[in-house]
Design a protein around this motif. Sequence first.
Motif, PDB file in Angstrom:
ATOM      1  N   UNK A  89      27.910  -3.299 -24.051  1.00 13.68           N
ATOM      2  CA  UNK A  89      26.556  -3.802 -23.821  1.00 13.68           C
ATOM      3  C   UNK A  89      25.767  -3.837 -25.113  1.00 13.68           C
ATOM      4  N   UNK A  90      26.146  -2.973 -26.058  1.00  9.43           N
ATOM      5  CA  UNK A  90      25.439  -2.942 -27.333  1.00  9.43           C
ATOM      6  C   UNK A  90      25.857  -4.096 -28.237  1.00  9.43           C
ATOM      7  N   UNK A  91      27.174  -4.377 -28.273  1.00  5.08           N
ATOM      8  CA  UNK A  91      27.631  -5.366 -29.250  1.00  5.08           C
ATOM      9  C   UNK A  91      27.605  -6.795 -28.714  1.00  5.08           C
ATOM     10  N   UNK A  92      27.775  -6.959 -27.395  1.00  2.00           N
ATOM     11  CA  UNK A  92      27.815  -8.329 -26.859  1.00  2.00           C
ATOM     12  C   UNK A  92      26.425  -8.787 -26.442  1.00  2.00           C
ATOM     13  N   UNK A  93      26.265 -10.098 -26.349  1.00  2.00           N
ATOM     14  CA  UNK A  93      25.038 -10.607 -25.761  1.00  2.00           C
ATOM     15  C   UNK A  93      25.037 -10.256 -24.275  1.00  2.00           C
ATOM     16  N   UNK A  94      23.847 -10.114 -23.696  1.00  2.00           N
ATOM     17  CA  UNK A  94      23.762  -9.590 -22.332  1.00  2.00           C
ATOM     18  C   UNK A  94      24.601 -10.396 -21.344  1.00  2.00           C
ATOM     19  N   UNK A  95      24.488 -11.730 -21.401  1.00  2.00           N
ATOM     20  CA  UNK A  95      25.198 -12.551 -20.422  1.00  2.00           C
ATOM     21  C   UNK A  95      26.709 -12.344 -20.541  1.00  2.00           C
ATOM     22  N   UNK A  96      27.193 -12.261 -21.807  1.00  2.00           N
ATOM     23  CA  UNK A  96      28.624 -12.057 -22.010  1.00  2.00           C
ATOM     24  C   UNK A  96      29.042 -10.691 -21.486  1.00  2.00           C
ATOM     25  N   UNK A  97      28.230  -9.671 -21.775  1.00  2.00           N
ATOM     26  CA  UNK A  97      28.574  -8.312 -21.366  1.00  2.00           C
ATOM     27  C   UNK A  97      28.607  -8.191 -19.845  1.00  2.00           C
ATOM     28  N   UNK A  98      27.612  -8.806 -19.180  1.00  2.00           N
ATOM     29  CA  UNK A  98      27.622  -8.804 -17.712  1.00  2.00           C
ATOM     30  C   UNK A  98      28.937  -9.365 -17.196  1.00  2.00           C
ATOM     31  N   UNK A  99      29.277 -10.548 -17.663  1.00  2.00           N
ATOM     32  CA  UNK A  99      30.465 -11.219 -17.141  1.00  2.00           C
ATOM     33  C   UNK A  99      31.715 -10.401 -17.431  1.00  2.00           C
ATOM     34  N   UNK A 100      31.813  -9.883 -18.654  1.00  2.00           N
ATOM     35  CA  UNK A 100      33.015  -9.134 -19.025  1.00  2.00           C
ATOM     36  C   UNK A 100      33.161  -7.886 -18.164  1.00  2.00           C
ATOM     37  N   UNK A 101      32.075  -7.128 -18.013  1.00  2.00           N
ATOM     38  CA  UNK A 101      32.170  -5.869 -17.277  1.00  2.00           C
ATOM     39  C   UNK A 101      32.387  -6.099 -15.790  1.00  2.00           C
ATOM     40  N   UNK A 102      31.631  -7.039 -15.206  1.00  2.00           N
ATOM     41  CA  UNK A 102      31.805  -7.302 -13.779  1.00  2.00           C
ATOM     42  C   UNK A 102      33.217  -7.806 -13.512  1.00  2.00           C
ATOM     43  N   UNK A 103      33.699  -8.681 -14.399  1.00  2.00           N
ATOM     44  CA  UNK A 103      35.044  -9.215 -14.224  1.00  2.00           C
ATOM     45  C   UNK A 103      36.094  -8.119 -14.324  1.00  2.00           C
ATOM     46  N   UNK A 104      35.950  -7.264 -15.334  1.00  2.00           N
ATOM     47  CA  UNK A 104      36.927  -6.186 -15.510  1.00  2.00           C
ATOM     48  C   UNK A 104      36.899  -5.240 -14.312  1.00  2.00           C
ATOM     49  N   UNK A 113      24.343   0.273 -17.141  1.00  2.00           N
ATOM     50  CA  UNK A 113      24.382   1.107 -15.937  1.00  2.00           C
ATOM     51  C   UNK A 113      24.821   0.309 -14.716  1.00  2.00           C
ATOM     52  N   UNK A 114      24.165  -0.807 -14.460  1.00  2.00           N
ATOM     53  CA  UNK A 114      24.458  -1.540 -13.226  1.00  2.00           C
ATOM     54  C   UNK A 114      25.876  -2.105 -13.259  1.00  2.00           C
ATOM     55  N   UNK A 115      26.318  -2.566 -14.427  1.00  2.00           N
ATOM     56  CA  UNK A 115      27.699  -3.032 -14.512  1.00  2.00           C
ATOM     57  C   UNK A 115      28.621  -1.917 -14.973  1.00  2.00           C
ATOM     58  N   UNK A 116      28.092  -0.989 -15.773  1.00  2.00           N
ATOM     59  CA  UNK A 116      28.936   0.025 -16.389  1.00  2.00           C
ATOM     60  C   UNK A 116      29.395   1.120 -15.436  1.00  2.00           C
ATOM     61  N   UNK A 117      28.527   1.549 -14.539  1.00  2.00           N
ATOM     62  CA  UNK A 117      28.914   2.658 -13.665  1.00  2.00           C
ATOM     63  C   UNK A 117      30.026   2.265 -12.683  1.00  2.00           C
ATOM     64  N   UNK A 118      29.917   1.107 -12.020  1.00  2.00           N
ATOM     65  CA  UNK A 118      31.054   0.697 -11.183  1.00  2.00           C
ATOM     66  C   UNK A 118      32.348   0.558 -11.988  1.00  2.00           C
ATOM     67  N   UNK A 119      32.210   0.104 -13.243  1.00  2.00           N
ATOM     68  CA  UNK A 119      33.387   0.011 -14.106  1.00  2.00           C
ATOM     69  C   UNK A 119      33.994   1.398 -14.312  1.00  2.00           C
ATOM     70  N   UNK A 120      33.132   2.384 -14.514  1.00  2.00           N
ATOM     71  CA  UNK A 120      33.615   3.756 -14.666  1.00  2.00           C
ATOM     72  C   UNK A 120      34.332   4.248 -13.417  1.00  2.00           C
ATOM     73  N   UNK A 121      33.772   3.923 -12.245  1.00  2.00           N
ATOM     74  CA  UNK A 121      34.409   4.360 -10.996  1.00  2.00           C
ATOM     75  C   UNK A 121      35.787   3.735 -10.861  1.00  2.00           C
ATOM     76  N   UNK A 122      35.873   2.443 -11.193  1.00  2.00           N
ATOM     77  CA  UNK A 122      37.173   1.770 -11.119  1.00  2.00           C
ATOM     78  C   UNK A 122      38.167   2.467 -12.044  1.00  2.00           C
ATOM     79  N   UNK A 123      37.704   2.823 -13.247  1.00  3.67           N
ATOM     80  CA  UNK A 123      38.590   3.502 -14.196  1.00  3.67           C
ATOM     81  C   UNK A 123      39.021   4.854 -13.649  1.00  3.67           C
ATOM     82  N   UNK A 124      38.102   5.543 -12.975  1.00  4.54           N
ATOM     83  CA  UNK A 124      38.439   6.856 -12.434  1.00  4.54           C
ATOM     84  C   UNK A 124      39.508   6.738 -11.343  1.00  4.54           C
ATOM     85  N   UNK A 125      39.369   5.743 -10.484  1.00  3.51           N
ATOM     86  CA  UNK A 125      40.356   5.567  -9.422  1.00  3.51           C
ATOM     87  C   UNK A 125      41.730   5.265 -10.021  1.00  3.51           C
ATOM     88  N   UNK A 126      41.725   4.488 -11.111  1.00  5.93           N
ATOM     89  CA  UNK A 126      43.013   4.224 -11.775  1.00  5.93           C
ATOM     90  C   UNK A 126      43.554   5.491 -12.419  1.00  5.93           C
TER      91      UNK A 126
END
Lengths: 113, 530
Positions: free
Chosen positions: B435-450, B391-404
């Motif tokens: 978030x399900x398949x990656x370890x938390x730290x990896x998922x945070x970095x990947x989503x925030x970065x994307x 949610x915390x990393x995923x929702x902003x990611x969704x917004x970015x995708x929507x703007x694109x």
Amino acid sequence: MTIICLLCAVVAFALFGLSTDQHHQQRLGSRLPPERKRAFRRAAWLAVAVCLVLAFAAQGAIYGAIFWLGALSFGAATVFLFLNLVPAGRFMRPASADQPTKSASADEPRSLK
Amino acid sequence: MSKSFRQSQSFLHTWSGLILGWMLFVIFVAGTVAFWREGLNRWMRPELDRIEQPYTVLAGAQRFLERKAPDAKSWFIAMPSERSPGAQVFWQPQPKPGKEQGRRGRRDNQSLIGADGTPTVARETRGGEFFYRFHFDLHYMPIIWARWLVGVAAMAMLIAILSGIVTHKKIFRDFFTLRRGKGQRSWLDGHNATAVLSLPFHLMITYTGLVTLMAMLMPWAVVANYTDQEKLFDRLFPHVEERERSGTAAPLVDIASVVRDAERRFGAPAGQIQVQEPGDAAALITVGRSQSSMLSSRAPSLTYSGVDGKLIWQSPLPGGASETAGAMIGLHSARFAGYGLRWLYFLCGVGGCLMVASGLVLWTVKRREKLPDPARPHLGFRVVEWLNVAVVAGFPFGIAAMLWANRLLPLTMKDRAQWEIHALFLAWALALCLATVLRAARAWAALLGATGALLAAIPVYNIAATERGLHATLAQGDFVLAGIDIALLVFGLAFLATARRVASHRPAPRRSRRREAAVPEAIAALEPAE
């Protein structure tokens, strides 16, 4: 007027911030005597009041109150970020000779509080 | 204050904040974005020119409606201004006997009149309206459920804020303290700082948010006093008595001249315009005062005869309770706010998002230290950590995708506006999978970065592929669109920087149990509770 009001809020919180032992020591390079602390606090409250007057003058009675709170939040956030994220020393007065020992001991009483 | 009271408040704070925290985060983010609803309405339709002459657009709207729906039951025109993308118009056809009148079909009965006074051919999008509706209606679910959920979440928020003030009573003394790079301490300081720096805002926005839903959350006052919903409605939103269609045709006066007169009487700009029975001798034109010109959201209105343009009715002064509710709702939605105050609202909103997010993360940070086996945490911990990432990393990611999606989906696509929104949820679902398949730290970095990369790249795309790049908007002095682009850039970089820090973060070696036990009781009790 709006800008002056915002600046006034920043000044108010800068004074509040500098009236804490730790930040005073870090930024101004000297220990904070109690009487100066009180003077800083008083000046800060005065600035908060002036900010209120300016906010009312700039935005009228209804929006003035809202703007005042907004301006205070803005001032607090600005000072908070500045004090904590901008490395100290750049804006510090020339350090006195006994500086290092003081700053080393500055953390200790804090952690016990 | 007794220690046990503070501890009970701490318990309340932790759990009221956690259980609906993810929803609060989503509501806070969408609501914060919605402060730029009007700006986004324009930003998401980059084809449209800025409105320079509102009355030209209004006259164009009248011409369009007279041609398109001359015998409608009513027309609605949103008074255009330089803040709006155009004049949004919609019309309600004459009711067919024996057929239920609903809000369905509204989509076919609307149009957007652009700056030159003709219907626009802009891309199909919900624009900033999506974020506004989403922050209390959610999506993909019946509105009434959504509002109950949001209402309960807001109540939990109010509890969390109040109990938080008690729990973290040191927040005022340690106002300026941020201990950096110290794990849990730093998170706690950050959480406190974002909370207390804009505490008046958090209290106000949560409380007034509840006021907007009060008739649903606490219907008893209404039930006790009004048996008839319609009567209540008339009382709350007074309007002129409806007239029967006379059947005698009569040309409608120039709406613009009526609006000019109303604006003179209001001493403020007009907002909504409604025309009942246009083209008939019984026609009425009602002009409401713009909500951007006053604190209360319940704007007064004036009604004119549609044939000769004479004033025939004006709304009575609202009662005290209605005015109070209106002012609170106005305070919440900040339609009155000029750009300066609007920025303050927005920044406070961002602070609120960070407060909720840091609170959620803090829950895991605090408990990780105490886990018996950090390699295999218990189920509850894993669920919270998983939801935090999703949610915390995923929702902003969704917004970015929507703007694109707003920029990239083909313009002729069927249900394009809906697909923009689907894009948000598809991206969010992807984040959930990650978030399900990656370890938390990896998922945070990947989503925030994307998210950061996506957000920061949009202004670049705008320069390359639209007429409203940063250079153009700045040159035209169009600071709303320029401001959105700059904000996207800043947020993009901030996300990237956060992602970098997460990626390079190495958890500090766990403190040994023995040392922890050696900490004297007295000091432990004096540490900030949470």
